[in-house]
Design an enzyme around this catalytic site. Structure first.
Site, PDB file in Angstrom:
ATOM      1  CE  LYS A  11      -3.462  -2.730   2.354  1.00  0.00           C
ATOM      2  NZ  LYS A  11      -4.830  -2.751   2.795  1.00  0.00           N
ATOM      3  CG  HIS A 101      -6.560  -3.220  -3.376  1.00  0.00           C
ATOM      4  ND1 HIS A 101      -7.197  -2.524  -2.373  1.00  0.00           N
ATOM      5  CD2 HIS A 101      -5.873  -4.213  -2.770  1.00  0.00           C
ATOM      6  CE1 HIS A 101      -6.885  -3.078  -1.206  1.00  0.00           C
ATOM      7  NE2 HIS A 101      -6.078  -4.105  -1.422  1.00  0.00           N
ATOM      8  CD  GLU A 103      -6.791  -0.493   0.825  1.00  0.00           C
ATOM      9  OE1 GLU A 103      -5.683  -0.262   0.313  1.00  0.00           O
ATOM     10  OE2 GLU A 103      -6.936  -1.191   1.855  1.00  0.00           O
ATOM     11  CB  SER A 233      -7.371  -9.187   8.406  1.00  0.00           C
ATOM     12  OG  SER A 233      -7.894  -7.877   8.318  1.00  0.00           O
TER      13      SER A 233
HETATM   14  C1  PEP Z   1      -4.861  -5.927   0.883  1.00  0.00           C
HETATM   15  O1  PEP Z   1      -4.362  -4.815   0.910  1.00  0.00           O
HETATM   16  O2  PEP Z   1      -5.083  -6.470  -0.201  1.00  0.00           O
HETATM   17  C2  PEP Z   1      -5.171  -6.585   2.149  1.00  0.00           C
HETATM   18  C3  PEP Z   1      -5.740  -7.763   2.110  1.00  0.00           C
HETATM   19  O3  PEP Z   1      -4.866  -5.893   3.296  1.00  0.00           O
HETATM   20  P1  PEP Z   1      -4.852  -6.495   4.794  1.00  0.00           P
HETATM   21  O4  PEP Z   1      -4.109  -7.801   4.746  1.00  0.00           O
HETATM   22  O5  PEP Z   1      -4.156  -5.470   5.604  1.00  0.00           O
HETATM   23  O6  PEP Z   1      -6.276  -6.701   5.192  1.00  0.00           O
END
Ligand code: PEP
Length: 289
Positions: A11, A101, A103, A233
């Site tokens: 990220k 993604h 986000e 996560s």
């Molecule tokens: C991601 O950014 O694709 C992701 C799954 O983040 P996290 O593992 O922090 O939930």
């Protein structure tokens, strides 16, 4: 046999000054035969990460190094798009790219159609894409998780040549070494960065639904061949639940991917899955270290 893949999405973390050292540490500590490792740092850190990963200390006993991926790509080849990065500009810096993604769907209002254009731009430049799909919490609670993911896949893959999914033996061998052109990451949006994870069985059911959908969309050869990762996560403590599912081929890891101990643990567990799959397929393992 599908690849086992652990991809790290850094990220908007790290700088060109510290990304190389972090990548090298993760690469050296996660050397595990049979697992394709991919690190996706911010654009400005791609060169530092690429340069840090060339040492023999990051290459696993089966010859697998760590691939570098970008987190986004523009859908056009060139033009008046201030601040954007085209797929051809990534060549030489990255061999993988994340598209769609959640986000970016949220913050940059990326639509399925736009994501499809990014996917085709990436493919045309020879980049391997990780296409992210996943539902919001209210969509899951309303029983619409699968239909949302079906819509996302249909939108992103519209216009894709089905021939891209049928491989000769030589192409399949090459893909097993460096990864296929397309990997799907199932990332329920409510599990990203929240500490919540899906249940392994729910993620596996979605992985199966993704393969059925690919076949229904006119990609019969994609069904069994496309790796499906879980993301949301994931940590070294939670990864086993997902890797225990034969339908799931690894993980896209966000927060935990910035921690060398976590990445070492996640990749080591993925290595056990890869070894078990090889044994099941009757493939003799290469030298180990
Ligand atoms: C991601 O950014 O694709 C992701 C799954 O983040 P996290 O593992 O922090 O939930």
């Amino acid at each position: 046999m599908r690849n086992v893949i652990v991809a790290a999405n850094w990220k908007m973390h790290t700088t060109p000054a510290d990304a190389g050292e972090l990548a090298r540490t993760i690469g050296a500590r996660s050397r595990t035969p049979g697992v394709l490792r991919v690190i996706c740092p911010p654009f400005v850190c791609l060169a530092a990460v690429r340069d840090a990963l060339v040492g023999p200390d990051v290459v696993a006993a089966d010859g697998n190094g760590v691939a570098v991926g970008a987190q986004n790509v523009h859908h056009e080849a060139a033009g008046a798009y201030t601040g954007e990065v085209a797929a051809t500009m990534l060549v030489g810096l990255a061999s993988w790219v994340i598209v769609g993604h959640s986000e970016r769907r949220r913050d940059a209002a990326e639509t399925d159609d736009l994501i499809g254009r990014k996917l085709r731009a990436a493919r045309a430049a020879g980049l391997r894409a990780i296409l992210c799909v996943g539902e919001q919490l209210d969509e899951r609670q309303a029983g619409r998780a699968e239909s949302v993911v079906e819509r996302q896949l249909g939108g992103a893959l519209a216009g894709t040549d089905p021939g891209l999914f049928s491989m000769t033996d030589a192409q399949a061998a090459a893909a097993s070494a460096v990864g296929p052109w397309l990997t799907i990451a199932y990332e329920p949006v409510w599990a990203i960065g929240t500490g919540l994870t899906a249940r392994g069985s729910d993620a596996a059911a979605m992985a199966t639904a993704i393969r059925v959908t690919l076949a229904r969309l006119g990609f019969p050869d994609a069904g069994e061949g496309v790796p499906v990762l879980y993301g949301g996560s994931v940590t070294s403590a939670s990864i086993d639940e997902f890797l225990a599912e034969p339908a799931i081929d690894g993980a896209l890891v966000g927060g935990a991917s910035l921690k060398p101990d976590e990445m070492a643990g996640i990749v080591a567990r993925a290595g056990l899955t890869a070894a078990a799959r090889r044994a099941q397929a009757g493939i003799v393992a290469g030298p180990t270290n």
